[in-house]
Each structure stands twice: as structure tokens, then as C-alpha cells.
Design a protein around this motif. Structure first.
Motif, mmCIF file in Angstrom:
data_model
loop_
_atom_site.group_PDB
_atom_site.id
_atom_site.type_symbol
_atom_site.label_atom_id
_atom_site.label_comp_id
_atom_site.label_asym_id
_atom_site.label_seq_id
_atom_site.Cartn_x
_atom_site.Cartn_y
_atom_site.Cartn_z
ATOM 1 N N PHE A 94 0.845 -1.196 0.000
ATOM 2 C CA PHE A 94 0.000 0.000 0.000
ATOM 3 C C PHE A 94 0.879 1.243 0.000
ATOM 4 O O PHE A 94 1.779 1.383 0.823
ATOM 5 N N LYS A 95 0.602 2.134 -0.931
ATOM 6 C CA LYS A 95 1.426 3.334 -1.067
ATOM 7 C C LYS A 95 1.222 4.281 0.095
ATOM 8 O O LYS A 95 2.158 4.945 0.556
ATOM 9 N N TYR A 96 -0.019 4.350 0.595
ATOM 10 C CA TYR A 96 -0.341 5.273 1.688
ATOM 11 C C TYR A 96 -0.980 4.507 2.849
ATOM 12 O O TYR A 96 -1.874 3.677 2.614
ATOM 13 N N PRO A 97 -0.562 4.763 4.083
ATOM 14 C CA PRO A 97 -1.192 4.097 5.235
ATOM 15 C C PRO A 97 -2.691 4.303 5.290
ATOM 16 O O PRO A 97 -3.431 3.402 5.698
ATOM 17 N N SER A 98 -3.157 5.492 4.867
ATOM 18 C CA SER A 98 -4.599 5.760 4.931
ATOM 19 C C SER A 98 -5.383 4.813 4.026
ATOM 20 O O SER A 98 -6.465 4.339 4.396
ATOM 21 N N SER A 99 -4.848 4.507 2.839
ATOM 22 C CA SER A 99 -5.550 3.582 1.941
ATOM 23 C C SER A 99 -5.510 2.170 2.506
ATOM 24 O O SER A 99 -6.465 1.398 2.335
ATOM 25 N N PHE A 100 -4.414 1.824 3.211
ATOM 26 C CA PHE A 100 -4.330 0.518 3.862
ATOM 27 C C PHE A 100 -5.387 0.392 4.949
ATOM 28 O O PHE A 100 -6.104 -0.606 5.019
ATOM 29 N N PHE A 101 -5.513 1.408 5.800
ATOM 30 C CA PHE A 101 -6.479 1.355 6.896
ATOM 31 C C PHE A 101 -7.898 1.216 6.336
ATOM 32 O O PHE A 101 -8.697 0.425 6.844
ATOM 33 N N ALA A 102 -8.210 1.991 5.296
ATOM 34 C CA ALA A 102 -9.558 1.936 4.725
ATOM 35 C C ALA A 102 -9.844 0.571 4.099
ATOM 36 O O ALA A 102 -10.919 -0.016 4.307
ATOM 37 N N ALA A 103 -8.876 0.023 3.342
ATOM 38 C CA ALA A 103 -9.073 -1.275 2.686
ATOM 39 C C ALA A 103 -9.166 -2.387 3.721
ATOM 40 O O ALA A 103 -9.992 -3.300 3.588
ATOM 41 N N PHE A 104 -8.329 -2.326 4.746
ATOM 42 C CA PHE A 104 -8.331 -3.373 5.767
ATOM 43 C C PHE A 104 -9.657 -3.397 6.511
ATOM 44 O O PHE A 104 -10.247 -4.456 6.725
ATOM 45 N N LYS A 105 -10.153 -2.219 6.879
ATOM 46 C CA LYS A 105 -11.422 -2.142 7.613
ATOM 47 C C LYS A 105 -12.585 -2.608 6.729
ATOM 48 O O LYS A 105 -13.473 -3.346 7.187
ATOM 49 N N SER A 106 -12.553 -2.222 5.455
ATOM 50 C CA SER A 106 -13.623 -2.625 4.544
ATOM 51 C C SER A 106 -13.620 -4.124 4.315
ATOM 52 O O SER A 106 -14.682 -4.761 4.248
ATOM 53 N N HIS A 107 -12.434 -4.714 4.240
ATOM 54 C CA HIS A 107 -12.312 -6.128 3.904
ATOM 55 C C HIS A 107 -12.549 -7.041 5.095
ATOM 56 O O HIS A 107 -13.127 -8.120 4.952
ATOM 57 N N THR A 108 -12.097 -6.639 6.269
ATOM 58 C CA THR A 108 -12.145 -7.518 7.438
ATOM 59 C C THR A 108 -13.194 -7.114 8.463
ATOM 60 O O THR A 108 -13.524 -7.900 9.357
ATOM 61 N N GLY A 109 -13.681 -5.866 8.375
ATOM 62 C CA GLY A 109 -14.649 -5.398 9.360
ATOM 63 C C GLY A 109 -14.020 -4.920 10.650
ATOM 64 O O GLY A 109 -14.735 -4.609 11.614
ATOM 65 N N MET A 110 -12.687 -4.851 10.690
ATOM 66 C CA MET A 110 -12.000 -4.358 11.887
ATOM 67 C C MET A 110 -10.750 -3.597 11.481
ATOM 68 O O MET A 110 -10.276 -3.714 10.342
ATOM 69 N N THR A 111 -10.219 -2.810 12.400
ATOM 70 C CA THR A 111 -9.002 -2.058 12.123
ATOM 71 C C THR A 111 -7.795 -2.989 12.234
ATOM 72 O O THR A 111 -7.865 -4.060 12.857
ATOM 73 N N PRO A 112 -6.665 -2.597 11.647
ATOM 74 C CA PRO A 112 -5.448 -3.407 11.806
ATOM 75 C C PRO A 112 -5.069 -3.595 13.280
ATOM 76 O O PRO A 112 -4.616 -4.674 13.671
ATOM 77 N N GLN A 113 -5.261 -2.549 14.094
ATOM 78 C CA GLN A 113 -4.941 -2.660 15.524
ATOM 79 C C GLN A 113 -5.807 -3.720 16.192
ATOM 80 O O GLN A 113 -5.315 -4.533 16.987
ATOM 81 N N ALA A 114 -7.101 -3.713 15.866
ATOM 82 C CA ALA A 114 -8.012 -4.687 16.467
ATOM 83 C C ALA A 114 -7.671 -6.099 16.011
ATOM 84 O O ALA A 114 -7.735 -7.050 16.792
ATOM 85 N N PHE A 115 -7.296 -6.233 14.733
ATOM 86 C CA PHE A 115 -6.926 -7.558 14.226
ATOM 87 C C PHE A 115 -5.681 -8.071 14.943
ATOM 88 O O PHE A 115 -5.619 -9.244 15.326
ATOM 89 N N ARG A 116 -4.695 -7.203 15.138
ATOM 90 C CA ARG A 116 -3.473 -7.624 15.838
ATOM 91 C C ARG A 116 -3.792 -8.036 17.267
ATOM 92 O O ARG A 116 -3.296 -9.062 17.753
ATOM 93 N N ALA A 117 -4.618 -7.271 17.940
ATOM 94 C CA ALA A 117 -4.980 -7.599 19.323
ATOM 95 C C ALA A 117 -5.713 -8.930 19.387
ATOM 96 O O ALA A 117 -5.454 -9.758 20.271
ATOM 97 N N GLN A 118 -6.625 -9.168 18.446
ATOM 98 C CA GLN A 118 -7.365 -10.429 18.413
ATOM 99 C C GLN A 118 -6.422 -11.606 18.161
ATOM 100 O O GLN A 118 -6.552 -12.660 18.792
#
Length: 300
Positions: free
Chosen positions: A269-293
Motif C-alpha cells: 500500500f502506497k499510503y497508510p490511509s488507503s491501507f487502513f480503509a481497505a483493511f477495515k472494509s475487507h475484514t470489518g476491523m481495524t489493523p490494531q483490532a486484528f493484531r490484538a485479536q
């Protein structure tokens, strides 16, 4: 062992062969428990197919190459690879799980395993420590009930079954999912180009590549490449590229302590913001929440 299963006569013999796009009616998880039957012709479909042989033997043929599956083994492959049952013993009993491609790609499985499957690998392993006959029956019965929450639990259990499989030694044989020219399939060139696209994405998804770069690699016009890929796999090149990048990020989130911004860049991902948006859209959670889980699951 309970002998309740679907008789092959109820399946109108072998499934009909496909001619063209492979995707109708293949968007949901499905189960069978039955005797395998001889298939006079190759067939193919989009799902990830898991076959568990509980008794007997059968011989699969993948593009003219035979693979013997014996009692106590499972086989897993992406079913766009032309395949047919060439031979089966009279006592054979097989469980079949068809996993929608998008569901399979959404799971944080080891990257090497996913790429082996997506590039034509047929995985085989002993199933005794991976899935039991009772589990197979329970999943099939539960899914017939249509209960949303319990169906979701079944999906999670199948994901965990694949994670368990990855933790054991397994064998992999690589096949081309292209229809061999001997099959006289009119879409041979199209499938060849789609495989080249998949190979390129598998090797470069964590780099800053665009659809234009992918199309140039296979010497196609971008619009034609996008149309061909979407028609054959029911997912766009962009969607597939994002799925592969997010799966790459899931592995890094689960297994490293790298800062999330760095993981975004290392995943393509070129920009962190696009990563955060794609990750949340695809998984239903933020990267932080996924790591914690993921960390909670490892310590549970």
C-alpha cells in the motif's frame, strides 16, 4: 461410522461440464458426504475444494496427471484446475467441502500456503489430526439448518481446520490450471493469460504495482485484462490485488511487532490511509483490532 450419506444416484451421475465462466451458484460454502463416482469428462469450478477420504481409494486426474488418494487422506486444491475422478473403489466414502474463493482469500492463512493453492497446487495430507468424520457430519447438518450465527461458527471452524492443516507436514504437487490444448478448450489462451496475471500478482503484490503494470506484463490492454480476469474469476484484478496485500498484512500483524504504518508499506500500500480503509472494509476491523485479536488467540 454412520453410513448416512448422499447416494451418487441422487446427484444425476457426474456433474455437468462447464463451458465458459465458472462462477454461477458458487458463492456459498457447501458440503457433501457421499460415494465418489467416475467422471468421464474433466470439470472445473471456482471454489477451493477439500476432499476427505474416510474409506476406500480414489484416483484423481489433474490435466492428465494421476493422483492417488487413500483412506485417511485429504486433498485440497483450487478447482479451476481441470480435474476428474478416474477410478474409485467400491467402498469409497468421501466428504467434500467447497469453499468460496473470496471466503478463502479473506482468511489469514500462511502466505506460502495460499500462493501454493492459487498457483495450481494440490495439497494432500493425513486427515486424522486435521478433521474428523464427526466434524464433517456436524458442519453439514448445521449448514442445512441455515442458522446465521451457527453458520458463521462453522466458517470459523473450517478456517481453523485449514490453520491446523498448515501446522502439519503436507505434500504439494503443482499443476497448471490451464486447460491443456488436448482438451480443445476454446478459452485456453484466456486461462493462460489469467494464470500469468495470478503468477505476477503472487510475486509482486507487496510492491507498488498497478493494473497497467500487470496488463503490460502479460502484453494485454488494461481494459481487456480487467474484463478477462473478472469474467473468469468473478473478482476484479484490483480486488484480488488488495486481497493478497491484506493477507500479507495479516501475517505481519499476527507474527511481528512491526509498526502498522510500516506493515502497510511492506504489504504494497502506497499510503497508510488507503491501507487502513481497505483493511477495515475487507475484514470489518481495524489493523490494531486484528493484531490484538490474533495475540489473544495465541495466548488462549
Amino acid at each position: 461410522m454412520d453410513e448416512s450419506f448422499t447416494d451418487p444416484q441422487d446427484n444425476h451421475n457426474a456433474p455437468a461440464d462447464h463451458d465458459g465462466p465458472l462462477l454461477e451458484g458458487e458463492a456459498t460454502l457447501s458440503f457433501e458426504l457421499r460415494r465418489p463416482f467416475y467422471m468421464p469428462e474433466y470439470h472445473w469450478h471456482q471454489q477451493i475444494e477439500v476432499n476427505i477420504l474416510y474409506q476406500g481409494t480414489l484416483t484423481y486426474t489433474f490435466n492428465h496427471t494421476d493422483v492417488l488418494i487413500e483412506s485417511g487422506q485429504l486433498a485440497l486444491f483450487w478447482a479451476v484446475t481441470p480435474h476428474r475422478v478416474r477410478k474409485t473403489s467400491d467402498d469409497a466414502l468421501m466428504g467434500i467441502i467447497n469453499i468460496p474463493l473470496n471466503m478463502f482469500l479473506s482468511w489469514p492463512l500462511p502466505q506460502e500456503f495460499v500462493q501454493q493453492i492459487m498457483n495450481g497446487g494440490a495439497i494432500s495430507a493425513t486427515h486424522a489430526d486435521v478433521i474428523s468424520f464427526a466434524e464433517n457430519q456436524r458442519w453439514m447438518a448445521t449448514y442445512r439448518e441455515g442458522h446465521q450465527i451457527r453458520n458463521q461458527i462453522v466458517q470459523e471452524e473450517i478456517f481453523l481446520m485449514l490453520r491446523r492443516l498448515c501446522s502439519y507436514n503436507y505434500d504439494v504437487e503443482m499443476f497448471s490450471f490451464m486447460r491443456d490444448t488436448a482438451l480443445h478448450h476454446t478459452h485456453y489462451t484466456g486461462y493462460k493469460n489469467v494464470q500469468l496475471i495470478l503468477d505476477y500478482i503472487a510475486n509482486h503484490h507487496n510492491q507498488d504495482i498497478k493494473v497497467e503494470d500487470i496488463a503490460a506484463h502479460v502484453k494485454l490492454h488494461p481494459k481487456y485484462a480487467m474484463s478477462l480476469f473478472k469474467n473468469m474469476l468473478s473478482v476484479s484484478i484490483r480486488q484480488y490485488l488488495i486481497i493478497m496485500r491484506i493477507n500479507h498484512a495479516k501475517v505481519l500483524l499476527s507474527n511481528t511487532r512491526h509498526p502498522i504504518k510500516n506493515i502497510a508499506i511492506h504489504s504494497g500500500f502506497k499510503y497508510p490511509s488507503s491501507f487502513f480503509a481497505a483493511f477495515k472494509s475487507h475484514t470489518g476491523m481495524t489493523p490494531q483490532a486484528f493484531r490484538a485479536q490474533s495475540q489473544q488467540q495465541k495466548t488462549a
